[in-house]
Design an enzyme around this catalytic site. Structure first.
Site, PDB file in Angstrom:
ATOM      1  N   ARG A  98       0.826  -1.222   0.000  1.00 21.22           N
ATOM      2  CA  ARG A  98       0.000   0.000   0.000  1.00 21.22           C
ATOM      3  C   ARG A  98       0.858   1.269   0.000  1.00 21.22           C
ATOM      4  NH1 ARG A  98      -3.160  -3.608  -0.680  1.00 21.22           N
ATOM      5  NH2 ARG A  98      -5.297  -3.726   0.119  1.00 21.22           N
ATOM      6  N   SER A 121     -10.844  -0.806   2.450  1.00 21.80           N
ATOM      7  CA  SER A 121     -10.159  -0.838   3.750  1.00 21.80           C
ATOM      8  C   SER A 121      -9.893   0.583   4.215  1.00 21.80           C
ATOM      9  CB  SER A 121      -8.811  -1.538   3.634  1.00 21.80           C
ATOM     10  OG  SER A 121      -8.949  -2.821   3.111  1.00 21.80           O
ATOM     11  N   GLU A 132      -5.570   3.929   5.793  1.00 19.30           N
ATOM     12  CA  GLU A 132      -5.139   3.709   4.408  1.00 19.30           C
ATOM     13  C   GLU A 132      -5.704   4.838   3.544  1.00 19.30           C
ATOM     14  OE1 GLU A 132      -5.720  -0.365   2.523  1.00 19.30           O
ATOM     15  OE2 GLU A 132      -6.647   0.931   1.027  1.00 19.30           O
TER      16      GLU A 132
HETATM   17  N1  EPU Z   1     -10.814 -10.439  10.053  1.00 14.98           N
HETATM   18  C1  EPU Z   1     -11.634 -10.449  11.162  1.00 14.98           C
HETATM   19  N2  EPU Z   1     -12.735  -9.634  11.178  1.00 14.98           N
HETATM   20  C2  EPU Z   1     -13.049  -8.843  10.138  1.00 14.98           C
HETATM   21  C3  EPU Z   1     -12.209  -8.833   9.013  1.00 14.98           C
HETATM   22  C4  EPU Z   1     -11.103  -9.633   8.983  1.00 14.98           C
HETATM   23  O1  EPU Z   1     -11.390 -11.154  12.129  1.00 14.98           O
HETATM   24  O2  EPU Z   1     -14.072  -8.160  10.233  1.00 14.98           O
HETATM   25  C5  EPU Z   1      -9.616 -11.311  10.037  1.00 14.98           C
HETATM   26  C6  EPU Z   1      -9.930 -12.748   9.651  1.00 14.98           C
HETATM   27  O3  EPU Z   1      -9.126 -13.564  10.446  1.00 14.98           O
HETATM   28  C7  EPU Z   1      -9.466 -12.852   8.212  1.00 14.98           C
HETATM   29  C8  EPU Z   1      -8.313 -11.877   8.205  1.00 14.98           C
HETATM   30  O4  EPU Z   1      -8.717 -10.834   9.091  1.00 14.98           O
HETATM   31  O5  EPU Z   1      -9.037 -14.119   7.907  1.00 14.98           O
HETATM   32  C9  EPU Z   1      -8.009 -11.289   6.863  1.00 14.98           C
HETATM   33  O6  EPU Z   1      -9.190 -10.730   6.297  1.00 14.98           O
HETATM   34  P1  EPU Z   1      -9.373 -10.582   4.711  1.00 14.98           P
HETATM   35  O7  EPU Z   1      -8.916 -11.790   4.022  1.00 14.98           O
HETATM   36  O8  EPU Z   1     -10.744 -10.070   4.476  1.00 14.98           O
HETATM   37  O9  EPU Z   1      -8.298  -9.492   4.332  1.00 14.98           O
HETATM   38  P2  EPU Z   1      -7.892  -8.141   5.028  1.00 14.98           P
HETATM   39  O10 EPU Z   1      -6.521  -8.266   5.576  1.00 14.98           O
HETATM   40  O11 EPU Z   1      -8.954  -7.709   5.948  1.00 14.98           O
HETATM   41  C10 EPU Z   1      -6.776  -7.193   2.839  1.00 14.98           C
HETATM   42  C11 EPU Z   1      -6.824  -5.906   2.074  1.00 14.98           C
HETATM   43  C12 EPU Z   1      -8.098  -5.822   1.240  1.00 14.98           C
HETATM   44  C13 EPU Z   1      -8.099  -7.003   0.289  1.00 14.98           C
HETATM   45  C14 EPU Z   1      -8.046  -8.307   1.129  1.00 14.98           C
HETATM   46  C15 EPU Z   1      -7.964  -9.533   0.271  1.00 14.98           C
HETATM   47  C16 EPU Z   1      -5.580  -4.329   3.435  1.00 14.98           C
HETATM   48  C17 EPU Z   1      -5.649  -3.157   4.330  1.00 14.98           C
HETATM   49  N3  EPU Z   1      -6.751  -4.791   2.988  1.00 14.98           N
HETATM   50  O12 EPU Z   1      -7.875  -7.146   3.762  1.00 14.98           O
HETATM   51  O13 EPU Z   1      -8.036  -4.622   0.479  1.00 14.98           O
HETATM   52  O14 EPU Z   1      -9.265  -7.001  -0.525  1.00 14.98           O
HETATM   53  O15 EPU Z   1      -6.855  -8.283   1.963  1.00 14.98           O
HETATM   54  O16 EPU Z   1      -6.693  -9.654  -0.283  1.00 14.98           O
HETATM   55  O17 EPU Z   1      -4.490  -4.812   3.146  1.00 14.98           O
HETATM   56  C18 EPU Z   1      -8.743  -2.383   0.201  1.00 14.98           C
HETATM   57  O18 EPU Z   1      -7.562  -2.071   0.280  1.00 14.98           O
HETATM   58  O19 EPU Z   1      -9.652  -1.525   0.030  1.00 14.98           O
HETATM   59  C19 EPU Z   1      -9.118  -3.780   0.400  1.00 14.98           C
HETATM   60  C20 EPU Z   1     -10.377  -4.162   0.492  1.00 14.98           C
END
Ligand code: EPU
Length: 335
Positions: free
Chosen positions: A160, A235, A331
């Protein structure tokens, strides 16, 4: 060059915040931009407006980058170089690639925003980042009006992050991006658990780039709110990266804390998990809230002000520091 006055920026930001631009200029051609740069240097640039929280009216001239065009500029046996204008919508570009059977960006389906703003924060999702296919970024230097092409190394892409968010912030306007995409022998990236699970669910064995794109769309539609229906910026926070020793301390108290190893001494913790643990997931305060399926996403249900969303984000950051001792950075750019 037609400057408009007192324009609502609601249609220009995916949060749907209703603030005004006192002066607004839609720029559809690079030549118009070059003309403008001869006399005006102090303005606010808006692209897809997908990573932006507007908390007040903008008194500077707002310029909306609306260059259009996608073209194949070179072709090799297995790959193709595609030049895309900054004002093209990111997801429509991804769909164009799928239609033409060009591989490499399918995991980035349905990310809101424009092609020209994608390099600034090196957008990423489901194991793939913008930088994996980007070849060069064409720009215009605001101060001199001189065009400059950045190759991938010069962009200093990171999680990012890029040079356009750091030392060169506010110095260049991105006009075009060139991608290197596969024409055949596509290398699919379904390593991200949720994609494989979605493909398995649909009983797809030899997945195509379209199958991966469809799987990503299905996952995102399930987990993330559609900005056309509920205002949001994806995000809102970045996933914090902490040291191994800090993580050990966290794990002692919270043995189930999800995490990803970034390097030998660095661990990334999902901010969504931290926010959810603080009890915010699905909560609503007036028209501002935290999405029910993904705690990383703040939403505007209808008429929240930028200030209300901002105050909520501060409240969340404070709660996370209090409970876990981990600061979470935004972000989204807050204006
Ligand atoms: N989780 C929770 N609660 C929640 C959300 C997530 O406990 O409400 C935990 C879960 O354990 C889950 C883990 O977080 O397994 C990871 O969640 P997820 O796979 O949804 O990914 P993320 O880390 O929350 C990142 C990016 C997203 C991208 C997804 C998929 C960042 C800040 N965000 O989210 O990017 O779509 O991975 O690759 O790195 C964006 O930047 O706008 C965005 C949506």
């Amino acid at each position: 060059m037609q400057i408009q006055h007192n324009i609502s920026l609601k249609p220009y930001n995916t949060f749907g915040i209703d603030v005004k631009a006192l002066k607004f200029l839609d720029i559809t051609h690079i030549e118009i931009l070059k003309e403008l740069l001869k006399k005006e240097k102090d303005f606010f640039i808006i692209g897809g407006g997908s990573n932006l929280l507007l908390t007040k009216d903008i008194t500077k001239l707002v310029i909306h980058i609306a260059f259009k065009g996608i073209k194949v500029v070179d072709e090799f046996e297995d790959t193709v170089l595609v030049q895309v204008a900054a004002g093209e919508n990111w997801h429509e570009f991804v769909l164009w690639c799928i239609e033409n059977n060009y591989g490499g960006v399918e995991n980035l389906s349905l990310i809101p925003g424009n092609v020209g703003t994608a390099p600034i924060q090196n957008i990423g999702a489901y194991g793939v980042e913008f930088k994996d296919t980007a070849q060069k970024v064409e720009t215009i230097h605001i101060e001199t009006g001189i065009e400059r092409i950045f190759n991938k190394d010069e962009c200093a892409f990171d999680y990012r992050n890029s040079v356009f968010k750091n030392e060169l912030k506010g110095s260049y306007i991105i006009t075009n991006v060139t991608f290197k995409l596969s024409k055949n022998k596509h290398i699919l990236n379904s390593s991200y658990g949720a994609i494989q699970a979605e493909l398995d669910k649909q009983n797809i064995k030899n997945a195509t780039i379209k199958d991966v794109s469809d799987a990503v769309i299905a996952i995102r539609e399930h987990k993330l709110p559609d900005p056309k229906k509920i205002g949001n910026s994806g995000s809102f926070f970045k996933n914090p990266i902490i040291s191994k020793s800090e993580f050990k301390k966290l794990q002692e108290k919270f043995p189930d804390a999800p995490h990803y190893t970034v390097s030998e001494n660095e661990i990334k913790v999902p901010a969504g998990w931290l926010v959810e643990q603080c009890g915010f997931k699905g909560k609503r305060f007036g028209d501002a809230g935290i999405h029910k399926n993904q705690a990383l996403v703040l939403v505007n249900y209808a008429n929240a002000t930028g200030k209300e969303i901002y105050d909520l984000s501060k409240r969340i950051q404070n709660a996370v520091v209090e409970k876990f001792g981990i600061p979470i950075e935004t972000e989204v750019n807050i204006i």
